[in-house]
Scaffold this motif. Structure first.
Motif, PDB file in Angstrom:
ATOM      1  N   LYS A 337      45.408  -9.986  69.300  1.00 48.40           N
ATOM      2  CA  LYS A 337      45.155  -8.808  70.048  1.00 48.40           C
ATOM      3  C   LYS A 337      45.552  -8.836  71.329  1.00 48.40           C
ATOM      4  CE  LYS A 337      42.477  -4.971  70.800  1.00 48.40           C
ATOM      5  NZ  LYS A 337      42.815  -3.862  70.056  1.00 48.40           N
ATOM      6  N   ARG A 338      45.811  -9.904  72.104  1.00 50.43           N
ATOM      7  CA  ARG A 338      46.208 -10.237  73.314  1.00 50.43           C
ATOM      8  C   ARG A 338      47.939  -9.736  73.462  1.00 50.43           C
ATOM      9  NH1 ARG A 338      43.893 -12.613  77.894  1.00 50.43           N
ATOM     10  NH2 ARG A 338      41.610 -12.676  77.560  1.00 50.43           N
ATOM     11  N   LEU A 339      48.458 -10.229  72.156  1.00 47.03           N
ATOM     12  CA  LEU A 339      49.945  -9.877  72.149  1.00 47.03           C
ATOM     13  C   LEU A 339      50.354  -8.457  71.589  1.00 47.03           C
ATOM     14  CD1 LEU A 339      50.877 -13.719  70.873  1.00 47.03           C
ATOM     15  CD2 LEU A 339      50.597 -12.749  73.249  1.00 47.03           C
ATOM     16  N   VAL A 340      49.805  -8.105  70.721  1.00 47.65           N
ATOM     17  CA  VAL A 340      50.312  -6.919  69.854  1.00 47.65           C
ATOM     18  C   VAL A 340      49.300  -5.643  70.299  1.00 47.65           C
ATOM     19  CG1 VAL A 340      51.474  -8.207  68.389  1.00 47.65           C
ATOM     20  CG2 VAL A 340      49.225  -7.382  67.910  1.00 47.65           C
ATOM     21  N   GLY A 341      48.130  -5.849  70.959  1.00 45.14           N
ATOM     22  CA  GLY A 341      47.330  -4.665  71.284  1.00 45.14           C
ATOM     23  C   GLY A 341      46.727  -4.225  69.891  1.00 45.14           C
ATOM     24  N   GLY A 343      47.635  -2.872  67.314  1.00 47.92           N
ATOM     25  CA  GLY A 343      48.358  -3.189  65.965  1.00 47.92           C
ATOM     26  C   GLY A 343      48.768  -2.023  65.263  1.00 47.92           C
ATOM     27  N   ALA A 344      49.169  -0.933  65.997  1.00 45.46           N
ATOM     28  CA  ALA A 344      49.614   0.399  65.318  1.00 45.46           C
ATOM     29  C   ALA A 344      50.960   0.026  64.517  1.00 45.46           C
ATOM     30  CB  ALA A 344      49.781   1.158  66.287  1.00 45.46           C
ATOM     31  N   GLY A 345      50.929   0.535  63.339  1.00 44.50           N
ATOM     32  CA  GLY A 345      52.011   0.313  62.298  1.00 44.50           C
ATOM     33  C   GLY A 345      51.977  -0.899  61.440  1.00 44.50           C
ATOM     34  N   ALA A 346      51.209  -2.005  61.967  1.00 45.09           N
ATOM     35  CA  ALA A 346      51.248  -3.174  61.291  1.00 45.09           C
ATOM     36  C   ALA A 346      49.807  -3.508  60.790  1.00 45.09           C
ATOM     37  CB  ALA A 346      51.941  -4.343  62.279  1.00 45.09           C
ATOM     38  N   GLU A 347      48.870  -3.305  61.644  1.00 50.32           N
ATOM     39  CA  GLU A 347      47.259  -3.579  61.305  1.00 50.32           C
ATOM     40  C   GLU A 347      46.500  -2.250  61.297  1.00 50.32           C
ATOM     41  OE1 GLU A 347      46.332  -6.613  64.047  1.00 50.32           O
ATOM     42  OE2 GLU A 347      47.418  -8.046  62.908  1.00 50.32           O
ATOM     43  N   TYR A 348      47.182  -1.351  61.918  1.00 48.23           N
ATOM     44  CA  TYR A 348      46.377  -0.086  62.080  1.00 48.23           C
ATOM     45  C   TYR A 348      47.175   1.133  61.507  1.00 48.23           C
ATOM     46  CZ  TYR A 348      44.727   4.014  64.923  1.00 48.23           C
ATOM     47  OH  TYR A 348      43.974   5.131  64.992  1.00 48.23           O
ATOM     48  N   VAL A 349      46.680   2.020  60.680  1.00 45.12           N
ATOM     49  CA  VAL A 349      47.551   3.003  60.428  1.00 45.12           C
ATOM     50  C   VAL A 349      46.593   4.351  60.403  1.00 45.12           C
ATOM     51  CG1 VAL A 349      49.116   1.795  58.905  1.00 45.12           C
ATOM     52  CG2 VAL A 349      46.910   2.857  57.963  1.00 45.12           C
ATOM     53  N   LYS A 387      57.696  -3.493  60.259  1.00 43.47           N
ATOM     54  CA  LYS A 387      58.259  -4.715  60.781  1.00 43.47           C
ATOM     55  C   LYS A 387      58.766  -4.370  62.257  1.00 43.47           C
ATOM     56  CE  LYS A 387      61.939  -8.173  60.435  1.00 43.47           C
ATOM     57  NZ  LYS A 387      62.010  -8.118  62.031  1.00 43.47           N
ATOM     58  N   SER A 388      59.077  -3.356  62.690  1.00 44.67           N
ATOM     59  CA  SER A 388      59.562  -2.902  63.965  1.00 44.67           C
ATOM     60  C   SER A 388      58.337  -2.862  64.815  1.00 44.67           C
ATOM     61  CB  SER A 388      60.229  -1.391  64.082  1.00 44.67           C
ATOM     62  OG  SER A 388      59.395  -0.508  63.732  1.00 44.67           O
ATOM     63  N   PHE A 389      57.211  -2.331  64.199  1.00 41.70           N
ATOM     64  CA  PHE A 389      55.954  -2.308  65.318  1.00 41.70           C
ATOM     65  C   PHE A 389      55.253  -3.756  65.064  1.00 41.70           C
ATOM     66  CE2 PHE A 389      56.169   2.336  64.773  1.00 41.70           C
ATOM     67  CZ  PHE A 389      55.698   2.569  65.924  1.00 41.70           C
ATOM     68  N   ALA A 390      55.282  -4.413  64.223  1.00 41.83           N
ATOM     69  CA  ALA A 390      54.977  -5.771  64.299  1.00 41.83           C
ATOM     70  C   ALA A 390      55.561  -6.626  65.199  1.00 41.83           C
ATOM     71  CB  ALA A 390      54.775  -6.467  62.916  1.00 41.83           C
ATOM     72  N   ASP A 391      56.825  -6.502  65.476  1.00 38.36           N
ATOM     73  CA  ASP A 391      57.621  -7.227  66.463  1.00 38.36           C
ATOM     74  C   ASP A 391      57.740  -6.557  67.753  1.00 38.36           C
ATOM     75  OD1 ASP A 391      58.466  -8.620  64.336  1.00 38.36           O
ATOM     76  OD2 ASP A 391      60.647  -7.585  64.066  1.00 38.36           O
ATOM     77  N   ALA A 392      56.903  -5.347  68.175  1.00 34.44           N
ATOM     78  CA  ALA A 392      56.680  -5.003  69.247  1.00 34.44           C
ATOM     79  C   ALA A 392      55.616  -5.587  70.065  1.00 34.44           C
ATOM     80  CB  ALA A 392      56.794  -3.380  69.104  1.00 34.44           C
ATOM     81  N   HIS A 393      55.658  -6.846  70.280  1.00 32.86           N
ATOM     82  CA  HIS A 393      54.543  -7.640  71.038  1.00 32.86           C
ATOM     83  C   HIS A 393      55.353  -7.790  72.265  1.00 32.86           C
ATOM     84  CE1 HIS A 393      57.141 -11.008  70.226  1.00 32.86           C
ATOM     85  NE2 HIS A 393      57.380 -10.719  68.996  1.00 32.86           N
ATOM     86  N   ARG A 406      50.085  -8.743  81.218  1.00 36.08           N
ATOM     87  CA  ARG A 406      50.590  -8.649  79.926  1.00 36.08           C
ATOM     88  C   ARG A 406      49.478  -9.041  78.717  1.00 36.08           C
ATOM     89  NH1 ARG A 406      53.552 -12.747  81.898  1.00 36.08           N
ATOM     90  NH2 ARG A 406      53.360 -14.814  80.840  1.00 36.08           N
ATOM     91  N   PHE A 407      48.611 -10.103  79.082  1.00 38.22           N
ATOM     92  CA  PHE A 407      47.640 -10.548  77.997  1.00 38.22           C
ATOM     93  C   PHE A 407      46.182  -9.776  78.083  1.00 38.22           C
ATOM     94  CE2 PHE A 407      49.718 -14.373  78.605  1.00 38.22           C
ATOM     95  CZ  PHE A 407      50.899 -14.345  77.377  1.00 38.22           C
ATOM     96  N   TYR A 408      46.445  -8.682  79.017  1.00 39.63           N
ATOM     97  CA  TYR A 408      45.065  -7.660  79.128  1.00 39.63           C
ATOM     98  C   TYR A 408      45.415  -6.329  78.347  1.00 39.63           C
ATOM     99  CZ  TYR A 408      42.680 -11.032  81.826  1.00 39.63           C
ATOM    100  OH  TYR A 408      41.758 -12.236  82.224  1.00 39.63           O
ATOM    101  N   CYS A 409      46.658  -5.797  78.728  1.00 44.91           N
ATOM    102  CA  CYS A 409      46.883  -4.691  78.152  1.00 44.91           C
ATOM    103  C   CYS A 409      48.046  -4.762  76.942  1.00 44.91           C
ATOM    104  CB  CYS A 409      48.052  -3.719  79.126  1.00 44.91           C
ATOM    105  SG  CYS A 409      49.550  -4.549  79.335  1.00 44.91           S
ATOM    106  N   SER A 410      48.383  -5.898  76.582  1.00 43.58           N
ATOM    107  CA  SER A 410      48.917  -6.240  75.409  1.00 43.58           C
ATOM    108  C   SER A 410      50.343  -5.354  75.002  1.00 43.58           C
ATOM    109  CB  SER A 410      48.054  -6.023  74.184  1.00 43.58           C
ATOM    110  OG  SER A 410      46.819  -6.530  74.222  1.00 43.58           O
ATOM    111  N   GLY A 411      51.018  -5.103  76.309  1.00 46.95           N
ATOM    112  CA  GLY A 411      51.982  -4.315  76.248  1.00 46.95           C
ATOM    113  C   GLY A 411      52.010  -2.786  76.147  1.00 46.95           C
ATOM    114  N   GLY A 412      50.618  -2.441  76.234  1.00 50.61           N
ATOM    115  CA  GLY A 412      50.514  -0.918  76.316  1.00 50.61           C
ATOM    116  C   GLY A 412      50.626  -0.029  75.051  1.00 50.61           C
TER     117      GLY A 412
END
Length: 456
Positions: A337-341, A343-349, A387-393, A406-412
Motif C-alpha cells: 500500500k505504501r509503494l503502489v497506493g 492498486g488501480a489496474g493491478a489490485e483494483y478495477v 503490468k504497466s500499473f503494477a510497475d507504476a510504484h 512518497r511512503f504516505y502518498c504512494s506516488g499519488g
C-alpha cells in the motif's frame, strides 16, 4: 533521508524510511542542516555564535543514538522487502458501476454527469453477477474483498444493488471469501427503507456533499437546476444517526470558488458529520473552478487552520475526523500500500454497465485503458495494462524517488498523473504540493496530541 519542518510552535523531523517522527528543539533543527554531512566540530564552528558547544555536542550524540537505532537517517526498508519483490498481484477491490446515469448535475463531474461520455445505462443483474464472479476468480488467497457500488448514482439501480449483495453473500460462502460492500451516493433518492437497508448491509457509505449550502448548491444541483443541500442533509443525518458504529464518510470537493474550504469542513462537522473528506477538485486549467498554482498558499493556510480547529475540538462533543489528516505512524498500512497506493489496474478495477474492465473509475471511457470484459471467458484481454500499473510504484516514478512524502502518498493518483501529464509515472504537481501539506499537518496534530498526553 529526513524531512524537517516547523509548524507553529513545533519543530519536527520525520525519518522517511522508518516513518519515525521526532519533536525537536530549534537547536537540533539547525544542527540537522549540517550534521551528519559535516563533522561535529565543523558543525560547532558554524553555529557557535548561536548555541553553546557542549549543548551541540550532546545533541549530536543523541542524534547518533537515533541513527544507530534506525529511527533517523535509516535505510530503505521497502525496496528489497519480500512483500514487494515477491508480490503476486491479485484483484481485491472493485468499483462496480451499476449506473451510468445520474439524477443531479455537478459542474466538476469527471464522469460527464454520470454517463462517462457514453450512453446512459444501468447495469443488468447478470453483468453484475459476472463481475462478482470475476472478482472471486482473480482474488487468489485474498479473503476480504471490497465492492463499491458506484455511478453515476447507484440508487437509480437499487434493486440490482440489493440482488447483487444477496448473490455476493451466496457465492462468497463456497469460495471462503467475504465481500465488504460500500455505497457511494448523492443522497437524493434516499428514503427510510433505503437507509435501513444500507445501514444493515453496507460496511461503508460515502455521502456526497460539498459543505455550506451556497457552496454545495452552486456546484451540485438537480436536473431542474435546484440545489441539493436541503434535500440531502436531513437524509444524511438520519442515515448516520441510525448507523451505529459502522463506517461512513461525507465526501465533498472544493474548487476555486471556495478556497476557504476549511469553513465547509467545519460546517459539515457542526451538522453532526464527524467523518469528512473534502478534497481538491482536479480539473483542466481552462475551467473557471480549477485550482491554480497561485492558490496554493491560500489552500495551505486553510489546512493549517483546519489542524488548529481539530486540536481545539479534540476530546469534545464537537470533535471530528478529517480523512486526509489520518495517517499511521506505525508503518501501516502494508508495504505494498505504501509503494503502489490504491492498486488501480493491478489490485483494483472498475467494471462498467456493459461489463468492460478499466484500471479505475477515472479511466472509464478511455478506450486506451480498457483491459477486457467480465462477459468473456478470458476477461483480462490486455495484461500489459495490468503490468504497466503494477510497475507504476514510487521507485519507478522519478519525481517520487527523492520525495520525503512518497511512503504516505504512494506516488499519488495515476489518473490525475495521466490526465495532466499523459503519463501515469509523472505525478500531478498541485496534488503533490497539497498532499505534502496535509501530511505535515497530520504529523503536527499527532505530535501535539502526544505532547498533551504526556503532560496530563
Amino acid at each position: 533521508m529526513i524531512h524537517k519542518f516547523k509548524h507553529n510552535d513545533l519543530y519536527l523531523v520525520h525519518d522517511v524510511n522508518s516513518g519515525a517522527v521526532h519533536i525537536i528543539d530549534e537547536m537540533v533543527f539547525d544542527l540537522l542542516d549540517h550534521y551528519p554531512k559535516l563533522k561535529k566540530q565543523e558543525v560547532v564552528n558554524k553555529l557557535n555564535t548561536k548555541y553553546e558547544e557542549e549543548q551541540m555536542l550532546q545533541a549530536m550524540e543523541e542524534l547518533d543514538q537515533l541513527t544507530e537505532s534506525s529511527q533517523l537517517m535509516s535505510d530503505d526498508q521497502y525496496l528489497n522487502n519480500s512483500s514487494f519483490t515477491m508480490k503476486q498481484h491479485v484483484i481485491k477491490a472493485m468499483c462496480l458501476h451499476v449506473a451510468h446515469d445520474c439524477n443531479i448535475r455537478c459542474k466538476y463531474c469527471f464522469a460527464s454527469q454520470g454517463d462517462f461520455e457514453g450512453v446512459r445505462a444501468l447495469m443488468s443483474l447478470e453483468t453484475g453477477k459476472k463481475a462478482l464472479d470475476f472478482l472471486i476468480a482473480h482474488s487468489g488467497n485474498r479473503r476480504n474483498l471490497e465492492v463499491d457500488f458506484f455511478g453515476g448514482e447507484p440508487l437509480m439501480n437499487f434493486d440490482v444493488v440489493k440482488e447483487l449483495v444477496t448473490y455476493g453473500r451466496e457465492i462468497s460462502k463456497d469460495a471462503n471469501k467475504n465481500f465488504r460492500f460500500t455505497l457511494t451516493t448523492n443522497g437524493v433518492l434516499l428514503d427510510d427503507e433505503t437507509i435501513e437497508y444500507v445501514n444493515e448491509n453496507m460496511e461503508n457509505v460515502v455521502l456526497s456533499i460539498d459543505g455550506r449550502q451556497d457552496v454545495n448548491d452552486f456546484m451540485r444541483y438537480t436536473i431542474n437546476d435546484k440545489g441539493t443541500y436541503e434535500t440531502i442533509v436531513p437524509k444524511f443525518r438520519k442515515l448516520i444517526n441510525s448507523r451505529g458504529d459502522k463506517s461512513y464518510y461525507v465526501r465533498g470537493t472544493f474548487t476555486r470558488f471556495n478556497l476557504d474550504f476549511s469553513d465547509d469542513v467545519i460546517h459539515l462537522a457542526d451538522l453532526g458529520f464527524k467523518n469528512t473528506s473534502v478534497e481538491p477538485v482536479v480539473a483542466e486549467p481552462h475551467h473557471d473552478y480549477a485550482l491554480r498554482e497561485e492558490d496554493l498558499d491560500k489552500l495551505k493556510s486553510e489546512y493549517d487552520r483546519l489542524a488548529e480547529v481539530m486540536l481545539e475540538r479534540h476530546n469534545t462533543e464537537e470533535a471530528f475526523n478529517f480523512f486526509h489528516f489520518s495517517i499511521d505512524l506505525n508503518q501501516g498500512p502494508c508495504v505494498i500500500k505504501r509503494l503502489v497506493g490504491c492498486g488501480a489496474g493491478a489490485e483494483y478495477v472498475a467494471v462498467t454497465p456493459e461489463g468492460d474492465i478499466y484500471p479505475c473509475h477515472q479511466f472509464v471511457g478511455n478506450e486506451d485503458f480498457k483491459m477486457g470484459s467480465v462477459l468473456v471467458e478470458e476477461p483480462i484481454e490486455k495484461p500489459d495494462i495490468v503490468k504497466s500499473f503494477a510497475d507504476a510504484h514510487v521507485y519507478n516514478k522519478p519525481a517520487c524517488k527523492d520525495c520525503w512524502a512518497r511512503f504516505y502518498c504512494s506516488g499519488g493518483c495515476h489518473a490525475n498523473a495521466y490526465n495532466f501529464n499523459n503519463d501515469i509515472h509523472k505525478p500531478y504537481d498541485i496534488g503533490c504540493e497539497l498532499e505534502k501539506k496535509r501530511i505535515e499537518c497530520s504529523l503536527y496534530i499527532q505530535a501535539k496530541l502526544m505532547l498533551g498526553a504526556s503532560n496530563d
